[in-house]
Design a protein around this motif. Sequence first.
Motif, short mmCIF file in Angstrom:
data_model
loop_
_atom_site.label_atom_id
_atom_site.label_comp_id
_atom_site.label_asym_id
_atom_site.label_seq_id
_atom_site.Cartn_x
_atom_site.Cartn_y
_atom_site.Cartn_z
N SER A 105 0.84 -1.09 0.10
CA SER A 105 -0.14 -0.12 -0.17
C SER A 105 0.99 1.13 -0.01
O SER A 105 1.92 1.34 0.84
N PRO A 106 0.70 2.06 -0.97
CA PRO A 106 1.48 3.52 -0.76
C PRO A 106 1.76 4.02 0.11
O PRO A 106 2.84 4.56 0.61
N GLY A 107 0.87 4.14 1.34
CA GLY A 107 1.20 5.00 2.29
C GLY A 107 1.93 4.36 3.32
O GLY A 107 2.26 4.85 4.45
N LEU A 108 2.04 3.14 3.30
CA LEU A 108 2.96 2.24 4.07
C LEU A 108 4.51 1.89 3.52
O LEU A 108 5.20 1.19 4.24
N GLN A 109 4.61 2.45 2.28
CA GLN A 109 5.97 2.13 1.70
C GLN A 109 6.92 2.75 2.55
O GLN A 109 6.71 4.01 2.92
N GLY A 110 8.23 2.10 2.53
CA GLY A 110 9.35 2.94 3.20
C GLY A 110 9.35 2.56 4.73
O GLY A 110 10.38 3.35 5.22
N ALA A 111 8.63 1.96 5.32
CA ALA A 111 8.71 1.45 6.77
C ALA A 111 9.18 0.15 6.90
O ALA A 111 8.94 -0.39 8.28
N GLY A 112 9.58 -0.77 5.98
CA GLY A 112 10.03 -2.13 6.20
C GLY A 112 9.11 -3.03 5.92
O GLY A 112 9.38 -4.10 5.75
N LEU A 113 7.88 -2.78 5.42
CA LEU A 113 6.99 -3.89 5.11
C LEU A 113 7.42 -4.57 3.94
O LEU A 113 7.15 -5.79 4.02
N GLY A 114 7.77 -3.92 2.84
CA GLY A 114 8.10 -4.52 1.65
C GLY A 114 9.48 -5.51 1.91
O GLY A 114 9.40 -6.70 1.39
N LYS A 115 10.36 -5.20 2.71
CA LYS A 115 11.63 -6.19 3.10
C LYS A 115 10.90 -7.26 3.78
O LYS A 115 11.38 -8.36 3.48
N ALA A 116 9.75 -7.13 4.66
CA ALA A 116 9.32 -8.36 5.44
C ALA A 116 8.50 -9.31 4.32
O ALA A 116 8.73 -10.46 4.51
N VAL A 117 8.01 -8.60 3.28
CA VAL A 117 7.21 -9.45 2.54
C VAL A 117 8.25 -10.32 1.59
O VAL A 117 8.06 -11.35 1.24
N LEU A 118 9.35 -9.48 1.16
CA LEU A 118 10.24 -10.46 0.00
C LEU A 118 10.97 -11.41 0.97
O LEU A 118 10.89 -12.44 0.60
N ALA A 119 11.06 -11.17 2.33
CA ALA A 119 11.94 -12.08 2.95
C ALA A 119 11.23 -13.37 3.28
O ALA A 119 11.17 -14.39 3.44
N GLU A 120 9.58 -13.21 3.60
CA GLU A 120 8.92 -14.20 3.82
C GLU A 120 8.77 -14.95 2.63
O GLU A 120 8.50 -16.14 2.61
#
Length: 188
Positions: A105-120
């Motif tokens: 979600s654009p408003g949540l980008q840049g806070a580590g969520l993308g890294k967590a999704v990629l790692a999972e």
Amino acid sequence: MDRLTSAVSTADAPTDVSFRDAVEADADALVALIDSAYRGDSSRVGWTTEADLLQGPRTDAEGVREVMRAPDSRLLAVERDGAIIACCQLEHRGAHGYFGMFAVSPGLQGAGLGKAVLAEAERTARTAWGVREMHMTVISLRLDLIAWYERRGYRRTGRMSPFPYGEERFGIPQRADLQFELLVKPLV
């Protein structure tokens, strides 16, 4: 294969999200999420926008359902408080996994969520299918996005594939030089 439902376990990941396999009833919410992350004005809130490269939808409900139904494929939905806030596609392709349809979600980008999704996603592909390598394709002009993946261990291969010009289901190109580059990461 067992269907996935898990809490995040990545060290720097947000702890208030959960991962599960998407179901067909999620298709409309997933389309809205994916389009908001990449297309139109809403995508400009985040940094993953393709709005200057492509107009129109990035996917549609049938395309999302096709990913869910495909053999050796799964679409992970990431939820917070019952709302889908991120997703990604995983596909077993022989000796490697394929990572795609990634959106936060654009408003949540840049806070580590993308890294967590990629790692999972990497953990899931490694444990579910025993693959030792992850592949993905990225529009070669997306240098900021490619650099983000490189910081996470992916390497550029220089192997290009054509953009599906004429298939408006994937968007309306605003340039004539779009192509995809293959990125690869060992999962050891």
